[in-house]
Design a protein around this motif. Sequence first.
Motif, mmCIF file in Angstrom:
data_model
loop_
_atom_site.group_PDB
_atom_site.id
_atom_site.type_symbol
_atom_site.label_atom_id
_atom_site.label_comp_id
_atom_site.label_asym_id
_atom_site.label_seq_id
_atom_site.Cartn_x
_atom_site.Cartn_y
_atom_site.Cartn_z
ATOM 1 N N ARG A 29 0.831 -1.208 0.000
ATOM 2 C CA ARG A 29 0.000 0.000 0.000
ATOM 3 C C ARG A 29 0.866 1.259 0.000
ATOM 4 O O ARG A 29 0.580 2.228 -0.701
ATOM 5 N N HIS A 30 1.925 1.223 0.781
ATOM 6 C CA HIS A 30 2.831 2.372 0.840
ATOM 7 C C HIS A 30 3.486 2.607 -0.523
ATOM 8 O O HIS A 30 3.563 3.747 -1.000
ATOM 9 N N GLN A 31 3.951 1.533 -1.157
ATOM 10 C CA GLN A 31 4.578 1.661 -2.477
ATOM 11 C C GLN A 31 3.569 2.157 -3.512
ATOM 12 O O GLN A 31 3.890 2.993 -4.354
ATOM 13 N N GLN A 32 2.356 1.657 -3.411
ATOM 14 C CA GLN A 32 1.322 2.083 -4.354
ATOM 15 C C GLN A 32 0.992 3.564 -4.152
ATOM 16 O O GLN A 32 0.825 4.308 -5.108
ATOM 17 N N ARG A 33 0.903 3.995 -2.906
ATOM 18 C CA ARG A 33 0.628 5.397 -2.602
ATOM 19 C C ARG A 33 1.755 6.291 -3.120
ATOM 20 O O ARG A 33 1.511 7.349 -3.705
ATOM 21 N N ARG A 34 3.000 5.874 -2.952
ATOM 22 C CA ARG A 34 4.139 6.649 -3.458
ATOM 23 C C ARG A 34 4.113 6.736 -4.980
ATOM 24 O O ARG A 34 4.365 7.790 -5.561
ATOM 25 N N GLN A 36 1.474 6.512 -6.888
ATOM 26 C CA GLN A 36 0.361 7.378 -7.272
ATOM 27 C C GLN A 36 0.714 8.853 -7.055
ATOM 28 O O GLN A 36 0.414 9.695 -7.902
ATOM 29 N N ASP A 37 1.368 9.159 -5.941
ATOM 30 C CA ASP A 37 1.790 10.542 -5.681
ATOM 31 C C ASP A 37 2.780 11.014 -6.748
ATOM 32 O O ASP A 37 2.692 12.149 -7.222
ATOM 33 N N GLN A 38 3.698 10.146 -7.130
ATOM 34 C CA GLN A 38 4.674 10.492 -8.158
ATOM 35 C C GLN A 38 3.973 10.713 -9.499
ATOM 36 O O GLN A 38 4.281 11.665 -10.217
ATOM 37 N N ASP A 40 0.834 11.623 -9.930
ATOM 38 C CA ASP A 40 0.083 12.881 -9.819
ATOM 39 C C ASP A 40 0.996 14.084 -10.003
ATOM 40 O O ASP A 40 0.626 15.066 -10.664
#
Length: 126
Positions: A29-34, A36-38, A40
């Motif tokens: 989840r953390h990797q996916q969030r990072r 996605q932030d990148q 965006d």
Amino acid sequence: MGRPGLVGLAARTAVVAGTATAVSGGVARHQQRRAQDQYDQQQYEAAQQQAALDAAAQQAVAQQQAAYAQQQAAQQAYVQQTAPAAPAAPAGGVDVVAELQKLAALKEQGILSDDEFAAAKAKLLS
């Protein structure tokens, strides 16, 4: 009291497996969030670059239009300064040159067809 029994071993394995699953899920989840932030951030930067390009293109078009208008005005002024004075129309007569110019302008605007223009010109010149 040496070794745990089969149930104890199974319970310990279940706890270890559950902990590993929870940790790996959190990491994923953390990797996916990072990621996605990148993504965006990249989309935001691309939008900013596109907006800057659009603004520059609009400014270039406006400058070209202004330069074209300026060139047309200068050309018109030059033509007016260098054009010979039109001969005066005979008293009570028709200025043939002016009438031909009006007919040509009407033809260019599409108001007169080629046949209509030719007929009006022949009538005027006769």
